[in-house]
Enzyme design. Structure first.
Site, PDB file in Angstrom:
ATOM      1  N   ASP A   1       0.835  -1.431   0.097  1.00 39.97           N
ATOM      2  CA  ASP A   1      -0.048   0.034   0.016  1.00 39.97           C
ATOM      3  C   ASP A   1       0.912   1.194  -0.027  1.00 39.97           C
ATOM      4  O   ASP A   1       2.069   1.156   0.245  1.00 39.97           O
ATOM      5  CB  ASP A   1      -0.613  -0.063   1.206  1.00 39.97           C
ATOM      6  CG  ASP A   1      -1.703   1.186   1.429  1.00 39.97           C
ATOM      7  OD1 ASP A   1      -2.460   1.716   0.678  1.00 39.97           O
ATOM      8  OD2 ASP A   1      -1.403   2.065   2.344  1.00 39.97           O
TER       9      ASP A   1
ATOM     10  N   TYR B   1      -0.465   5.016   0.911  1.00 41.55           N
ATOM     11  CA  TYR B   1      -0.417   6.039   1.779  1.00 41.55           C
ATOM     12  C   TYR B   1      -0.400   5.590   3.261  1.00 41.55           C
ATOM     13  O   TYR B   1      -1.281   4.969   3.711  1.00 41.55           O
ATOM     14  CB  TYR B   1      -1.556   6.868   1.407  1.00 41.55           C
ATOM     15  CG  TYR B   1      -1.660   7.597   0.151  1.00 41.55           C
ATOM     16  CD1 TYR B   1      -0.807   8.695   0.228  1.00 41.55           C
ATOM     17  CD2 TYR B   1      -2.300   6.978  -0.768  1.00 41.55           C
ATOM     18  CE1 TYR B   1      -0.912   9.410  -0.957  1.00 41.55           C
ATOM     19  CE2 TYR B   1      -2.119   7.616  -1.989  1.00 41.55           C
ATOM     20  CZ  TYR B   1      -1.384   8.901  -2.217  1.00 41.55           C
ATOM     21  OH  TYR B   1      -1.495   9.720  -3.266  1.00 41.55           O
TER      22      TYR B   1
END
Lengths: 224, 224
Positions: B7, B9
């Protein structure tokens, strides 16, 4: 307009009421001064779980979600205590209505509109709230997300109203204090009143509420 | 395991970095001492909007959602200021990576696994982050929700990985600092490492992460 539909939690019933009552009953508890923050965190986590379950297609009912959110909130605060947990869930089952709720719904009914509730709750949770508050007789119908198998703001939840009453979306007056619920209902086509109790900015979502009120007072005045 | 997916953020890039940098550049600004709270509120509202749009079926891209969430957050704080808004969005486009991110991804690549990013961002937003940080060469692929038209944790987002690499879900090592993303990925069948940077309780969702780490350090050690 042919039917008036009210959201339950935050709109008719005060979601902060469980922690407020617990803190009033036990003012010396170490968490009592922080009750409002705990209530906000519990509510926030509860909503998050409903949205996430709806996105991922993993529904669980609102009783489960409410308990899960409380467990997370208490763990985060270092307050994992089975007695406190049980007390708060019990209080959550009999949240107080907002002071203006009864008169506001009565005024809508006096304008000739059938009144209903549309809620994330389970039928048993709504029954508990209505029994404890005495507001039950005001509502001809209680529609819950359990009939759709997914939480708000999924459009199939709002469609329960149009299917049940055989009305078009724009014949529904819908009241919710939850800005995201107001957006969901507006996007579905309801005439939506956002009960903006906290003076928050309008949510930046895909639809704006039709009207904005600071409490349920005045809702009957929106009926054309 | 045949591929490692990260991922972006909160996992590789510090979502608090925009407000931190703005506060450092303007320490006398009235909001500068509150930068961390503003960053949290912005992030929270940004995620809420992604979830709500995914539930209701009203997708908008992450650049739009990020700006909408910032507008709401600044309005809530009484800080609606076009210059501040523009500065923060610019800084958000070049968020700093976490200090351990580069070495952690390099260690995974050294174990022979292709590395990819799977993110809510638009392709342009990811390109900006990778260019500014110099991390681009570490990743063979960037998969974004724009290919699915819906945000995480919708299962069709995680399915982008299995479709692209032609692997089974349990052949994917997935790392996310977002507990809800870790749950979504675990529920899809990925071997998921939750990067629990804040020591938070495990999310009460439909699936638990396979492993928990306090940072990306050690992620390569999970490769069997």
């Amino acid at each position: 307009m042919r039917v008036a539909v009210f959201d339950a939690y935050g709109t008719l019933f005060d979601v902060g009421g469980a922690l407020r009552a617990a803190a009033e009953a036990e003012p010396e508890a170490p968490w009592a001064t922080d009750w409002a923050a705990l209530a906000r965190n519990w509510r926030q986590k509860q909503l998050e779980i409903t949205w996430l379950r709806a996105v991922a297609g993993h529904h669980a009912d609102f009783a489960q979600v409410t308990a899960d959110a409380l467990d997370w909130t208490l763990a985060r605060a270092g307050l994992s205590d089975p007695d406190l947990r049980a007390r708060l869930l019990d209080l959550y089952g009999r949240l107080p209505p907002y002071p203006e709720a009864r008169a506001a719904v009565e005024a809508v009914a006096a304008r000739g509109l059938p009144c209903a509730i549309l809620t994330n709750a389970t039928p048993a949770m709504v029954t508990g709230l209505l029994d404890a508050s005495g507001l039950g007789p005001l509502f001809g119908e209680v529609l819950t997300v359990e009939e759709a198998g997914v939480f708000k703001p999924h459009p199939s939840v709002y469609a329960l109203v149009t299917a049940h009453y055989g009305v078009a979306p724009d014949e529904v007056l819908f009241a919710s204090a939850n800005g995201w619920d107001a957006a969901g209902a507006s996007g579905f086509g309801f005439q939506t009143a956002w009960i903006n109790r906290e003076g928050a900015p309008t949510d930046r979502l895909w639809a704006k509420p039709w009207r904005e009120l600071s409490s349920l007072r005045g809702i009957a005045g929106l009926i054309g």
